[in-house]
Scaffold this active site. Structure first.
Site, PDB file in Angstrom:
ATOM      1  N   ALA A  34       0.796  -1.225   0.000  1.00 60.01           N
ATOM      2  CA  ALA A  34       0.000   0.000   0.000  1.00 60.01           C
ATOM      3  C   ALA A  34       0.828   1.275   0.000  1.00 60.01           C
ATOM      4  O   ALA A  34       0.290   2.352   0.238  1.00 60.01           O
ATOM      5  CB  ALA A  34      -0.938   0.004   1.202  1.00 60.01           C
TER       6      ALA A  34
ATOM      7  N   SER B 293       2.227   2.582  -2.603  1.00 56.47           N
ATOM      8  CA  SER B 293       2.122   3.273  -3.888  1.00 56.47           C
ATOM      9  C   SER B 293       0.991   2.657  -4.696  1.00 56.47           C
ATOM     10  O   SER B 293       0.394   1.650  -4.307  1.00 56.47           O
ATOM     11  CB  SER B 293       3.442   3.171  -4.677  1.00 56.47           C
ATOM     12  OG  SER B 293       3.700   1.815  -5.032  1.00 56.47           O
ATOM     13  N   GLY B 294       0.695   3.272  -5.834  1.00 52.68           N
ATOM     14  CA  GLY B 294      -0.216   2.699  -6.807  1.00 52.68           C
ATOM     15  C   GLY B 294      -1.607   2.382  -6.297  1.00 52.68           C
ATOM     16  O   GLY B 294      -2.212   3.137  -5.532  1.00 52.68           O
TER      17      GLY B 294
ATOM     18  N   LEU C 205       6.459 -10.259   1.385  1.00 56.99           N
ATOM     19  CA  LEU C 205       5.747 -11.419   0.854  1.00 56.99           C
ATOM     20  C   LEU C 205       6.664 -12.420   0.170  1.00 56.99           C
ATOM     21  O   LEU C 205       6.224 -13.512  -0.195  1.00 56.99           O
ATOM     22  CB  LEU C 205       4.646 -10.965  -0.103  1.00 56.99           C
ATOM     23  CG  LEU C 205       3.462 -10.285   0.584  1.00 56.99           C
ATOM     24  CD1 LEU C 205       2.646  -9.490  -0.423  1.00 56.99           C
ATOM     25  CD2 LEU C 205       2.584 -11.299   1.301  1.00 56.99           C
TER      26      LEU C 205
ATOM     27  N   TYR D 134      10.948 -20.526 -18.548  1.00 56.72           N
ATOM     28  CA  TYR D 134      10.534 -19.283 -17.888  1.00 56.72           C
ATOM     29  C   TYR D 134      10.526 -18.127 -18.875  1.00 56.72           C
ATOM     30  O   TYR D 134      11.474 -17.913 -19.635  1.00 56.72           O
ATOM     31  CB  TYR D 134      11.483 -18.930 -16.740  1.00 56.72           C
ATOM     32  CG  TYR D 134      11.127 -17.615 -16.057  1.00 56.72           C
ATOM     33  CD1 TYR D 134      10.271 -17.606 -14.969  1.00 56.72           C
ATOM     34  CD2 TYR D 134      11.637 -16.402 -16.513  1.00 56.72           C
ATOM     35  CE1 TYR D 134       9.925 -16.416 -14.335  1.00 56.72           C
ATOM     36  CE2 TYR D 134      11.298 -15.205 -15.893  1.00 56.72           C
ATOM     37  CZ  TYR D 134      10.442 -15.216 -14.810  1.00 56.72           C
ATOM     38  OH  TYR D 134      10.097 -14.024 -14.189  1.00 56.72           O
TER      39      TYR D 134
END
Length: 290
Positions: free
Chosen positions: A21, A23-24, A68, A157
Site C-alpha cells: 500500500a 504506492s499505486g 511477501l 521461464y
C-alpha cells in the site's frame, strides 16, 4: 469516475490491511477506505516508503513491515495481529520481472503474487470478519492453466508466462477459499478484482530497454489512473456481491466503471483450484484454519 459513484459503507473503527500500500493501487485504496473511517494498516516491505506514503492517507493509519517474498516475515506479521480484521486486501504484486527466487526458493512472481498472499490469508483468517479481496489481472487469461509439474517454471521461464500463471492462481485461490469458507459455515467472503490497465509503477520492470520503453509509452497513451484502477478493489470490498465474485472495469480497453466481469475458463476450474490449494499448503506450510 469517482468513489462517490460507489455507495461506500461507514467503516469507522474497522481494521483493514492492504499489502503493497505504499504506492499505486494499494495507496489509492487506502485513501478511499480511510476516508470512510477505516483503520488502515499499510503492510509494506519498505517501511520508510510506507511512512512517507501514509502521510497522504487521512484518518487512523499504521505502517507494518511485511515481505511477501519471505515466509518468516509473513508469519511474524500474522503473529503480531490482534483483534478483528474487516478487510484483508491482497494487493501487492510484481509484474513481468526477470527470473529470480524468493527467500524460500519459489519463482518470485508465483511466490509473491500467490504463495505469499496464500500464506498471509490463512494465517490471518481467524481474525477476518468481512472479506478477503485478492487483486488479480486481466492477463490471467493468458495462462491456460497452472504448470503443476513445473510451477516454478524451471523449463521455459518467461516474465509474462510467470506473471499470467500467478494471476490465474489468484483467481483459483479465491474460488477454493470461498468454497472452504462456505463449507465451514463462515460468513466471510472471498472475492477478487483486477484494475484494468492502470498507470502504476508495476509496469516497465522487464530490464529489457525497448520493451520497458514501449510499455512506458503505452501506459501514458492508454492507461487509466491508479485511482480509477483501485475502484474495482473498492467495489469488491464493499458492494453487495456474491462469494468468489470478480470485479473489474466494465468499459473498453480495460477501462471504465467498476462492476462484475468475466474470467477465463481456466479460472473457473474447481478441480485445479483444489489442486493448487493443496500444492500451496505443501509449499508454504500454511493451511485453512477454520
Amino acid at each position: 469516475m469517482t468513489e462517490k459513484s460507489i455507495h461506500l459503507p461507514d467503516l469507522s473503527g474497522r481494521a483493514v490491511v492492504i499489502t503493497g500500500a505504499n504506492s499505486g493501487l494499494g495507496l489509492e485504496a487506502a485513501k478511499i477506505l480511510a476516508g470512510r473511517g477505516a483503520r488502515v494498516v499499510l503492510a509494506v516491505r519498505d517501511t520508510a516508503k510506507g511512512e512517507e506514503a501514509v502521510r497522504e492517507v487521512p484518518g487512523e493509519t499504521e505502517v507494518r513491515r511485511l515481505d511477501l517474498a519471505d515466509l518468516a516475515s509473513i508469519r511474524e506479521f500474522a503473529r503480531g495481529w490482534k483483534g478483528d480484521l474487516e478487510l484483508l486486501i491482497n494487493n501487492a504484486g510484481l509484474m513481468a520481472i526477470p527470473r529470480s527466487r524468493t527467500k524460500d526458493g519459489f519463482e518470485t512472481q508465483f511466490g509473491v503474487n500467490h504463495l505469499g498472499h496464500f500464506a498471509l490469508t490463512n494465517l490471518l483468517l481467524e481474525h477476518v470478519t468481512g472479506r478477503v479481496v485478492t487483486v488479480s489481472s486481466g492477463l490471467h487469461a493468458g495462462a491456460t492453466g497452472i504448470h503443476f509439474d513445473d510451477v516454478n517454471l524451471e523449463r521455459g521461464y518467461t516474465p509474462y508466462r510467470a506473471y499470467n500463471q500467478s494471476k490465474l492462481a489468484n483467481l483459483l485461490f479465491t474460488l477454493e477459499l470461498q468454497r472452504r469458507l462456505e463449507e465451514a459455515g463462515s460468513p466471510v467472503l472471498a472475492v477478487a478484482s483486477h484494475p484494468g490497465y492502470a498507470a502504476t509503477n508495476l509496469q516497465g520492470r522487464t530490464e529489457k530497454v525497448w520493451e520497458d520503453r514501449f510499455m512506458g509509452v503505452l501506459t501514458r497513451l492508454v492507461a487509466q489512473s491508479a485511482f480509477a484502477g483501485a475502484l474495482p478493489t473498492i467495489y469488491a470490498a464493499t458492494q453487495d456481491v456474491p462469494g468468489a465474485a470478480y470485479a473489474g472495469p466494465t468499459g473498453l480497453f480495460m477501462r471504465g466503471a467498476p462492476g462484475l466481469v468475466r474470467r477465463s475458463a481456466a479460472a473457473q476450474d474447481t478441480a485445479a483450484a483444489r489442486r493448487l490449494w493443496e500444492l500451496s499448503e505443501e509449499m508454504t506450510g500454511a493451511s485453512f484454519p477454520l
